[in-house]
Scaffold this motif. Structure first.
Motif, PDB file in Angstrom:
ATOM      1  N   TYR A   1       0.818  -1.339   0.294  1.00 37.65           N
ATOM      2  CA  TYR A   1      -0.048  -0.084  -0.078  1.00 37.65           C
ATOM      3  C   TYR A   1       0.900   1.259   0.091  1.00 37.65           C
ATOM      4  O   TYR A   1       0.622   2.227  -0.632  1.00 37.65           O
ATOM      5  CB  TYR A   1      -0.741   0.090   1.149  1.00 37.65           C
ATOM      6  CG  TYR A   1      -2.119  -1.053   1.116  1.00 37.65           C
ATOM      7  CD1 TYR A   1      -3.150  -0.897   0.194  1.00 37.65           C
ATOM      8  CD2 TYR A   1      -1.849  -2.311   1.740  1.00 37.65           C
ATOM      9  CE1 TYR A   1      -3.991  -2.221   0.103  1.00 37.65           C
ATOM     10  CE2 TYR A   1      -2.642  -3.351   1.877  1.00 37.65           C
ATOM     11  CZ  TYR A   1      -3.695  -3.305   0.977  1.00 37.65           C
ATOM     12  OH  TYR A   1      -4.445  -4.475   0.674  1.00 37.65           O
TER      13      TYR A   1
ATOM     14  N   LYS B   1      -6.048  -0.172   7.831  1.00 33.69           N
ATOM     15  CA  LYS B   1      -7.041  -0.590   6.553  1.00 33.69           C
ATOM     16  C   LYS B   1      -8.138  -1.562   7.400  1.00 33.69           C
ATOM     17  O   LYS B   1      -9.270  -1.600   7.091  1.00 33.69           O
ATOM     18  CB  LYS B   1      -6.326  -1.439   5.472  1.00 33.69           C
ATOM     19  CG  LYS B   1      -7.346  -2.132   4.725  1.00 33.69           C
ATOM     20  CD  LYS B   1      -6.665  -2.876   3.594  1.00 33.69           C
ATOM     21  CE  LYS B   1      -7.516  -3.674   2.533  1.00 33.69           C
ATOM     22  NZ  LYS B   1      -7.965  -4.933   3.106  1.00 33.69           N
TER      23      LYS B   1
ATOM     24  N   THR C   1      -7.396   5.696  -0.636  1.00 31.64           N
ATOM     25  CA  THR C   1      -6.544   4.717  -0.057  1.00 31.64           C
ATOM     26  C   THR C   1      -5.443   5.533   0.795  1.00 31.64           C
ATOM     27  O   THR C   1      -5.116   5.074   1.928  1.00 31.64           O
ATOM     28  CB  THR C   1      -5.840   3.879  -1.101  1.00 31.64           C
ATOM     29  OG1 THR C   1      -6.875   3.197  -1.822  1.00 31.64           O
ATOM     30  CG2 THR C   1      -4.853   2.749  -0.546  1.00 31.64           C
TER      31      THR C   1
ATOM     32  N   CYS D   1      -0.120   0.676   7.773  1.00 29.56           N
ATOM     33  CA  CYS D   1      -1.037   0.397   6.769  1.00 29.56           C
ATOM     34  C   CYS D   1      -2.130  -0.816   7.430  1.00 29.56           C
ATOM     35  O   CYS D   1      -3.422  -0.670   7.253  1.00 29.56           O
ATOM     36  CB  CYS D   1      -0.698   0.053   5.589  1.00 29.56           C
ATOM     37  SG  CYS D   1       0.094   1.342   4.742  1.00 29.56           S
TER      38      CYS D   1
END
Ligand SMILES: [Zn+2]
Length: 129
Positions: free
Chosen positions: A11, A53, A99, A49
């Motif tokens: 990511y 997430k 994102t 991340c």
């Protein structure tokens, strides 16, 4: 799997090398949403991340306010959604922007680490994903 990811978070691009905490294996489609433990649904993710997430699959594009799906490391092309602007990652699509925002990919910690990575010639990632 780490080799496929070039030992980087899929990511934010952070290198596992030099990080004390072992990166997580992320279910891109979370198990809670029926995501299976198959290579095509797994991605290497740094702790930062991975924790942000969690079980999310969508986030709001900060530019338009619309909810869009998150970047999918197995199905999306990284370069189609992101560009490096020195130490900052820039989203060039709604998916990229959402994102980055949801995972807080340009946190102050990330910027500091990228500064060190640059000195070690590990930033920006070459041939990234
Ligand atoms: Zn990351």
């Amino acid at each position: 799997m780490a080799r496929r990811a070039k030992n980087r978070c899929e990511y934010c691009g952070l290198s596992q090398i030099g990080q004390a905490a072992t990166f997580h294996v992320d279910h891109v489609l979370p198990q809670s949403a029926g995501g299976e433990t198959l290579m095509e649904n797994l991605a290497l993710a740094c702790i930062h991340c991975s924790l942000r997430k969690g079980a999310r699959v969508q986030a709001r594009d900060p530019q338009t306010g619309r909810s869009v799906r998150l970047f999918h490391p197995r199905e999306d092309s990284w370069n189609q959604h992101f560009r490096w602007m020195a130490f900052r990652l820039k989203g060039i699509t709604a998916i990229g922007r959402a994102t980055i925002d949801a995972l807080s990919v340009n946190s102050s910690e990330h910027l500091i680490i990228r500064g060190f990575e640059k000195k070690l010639r590990r930033h920006p990632p070459t041939g990234h994903l």
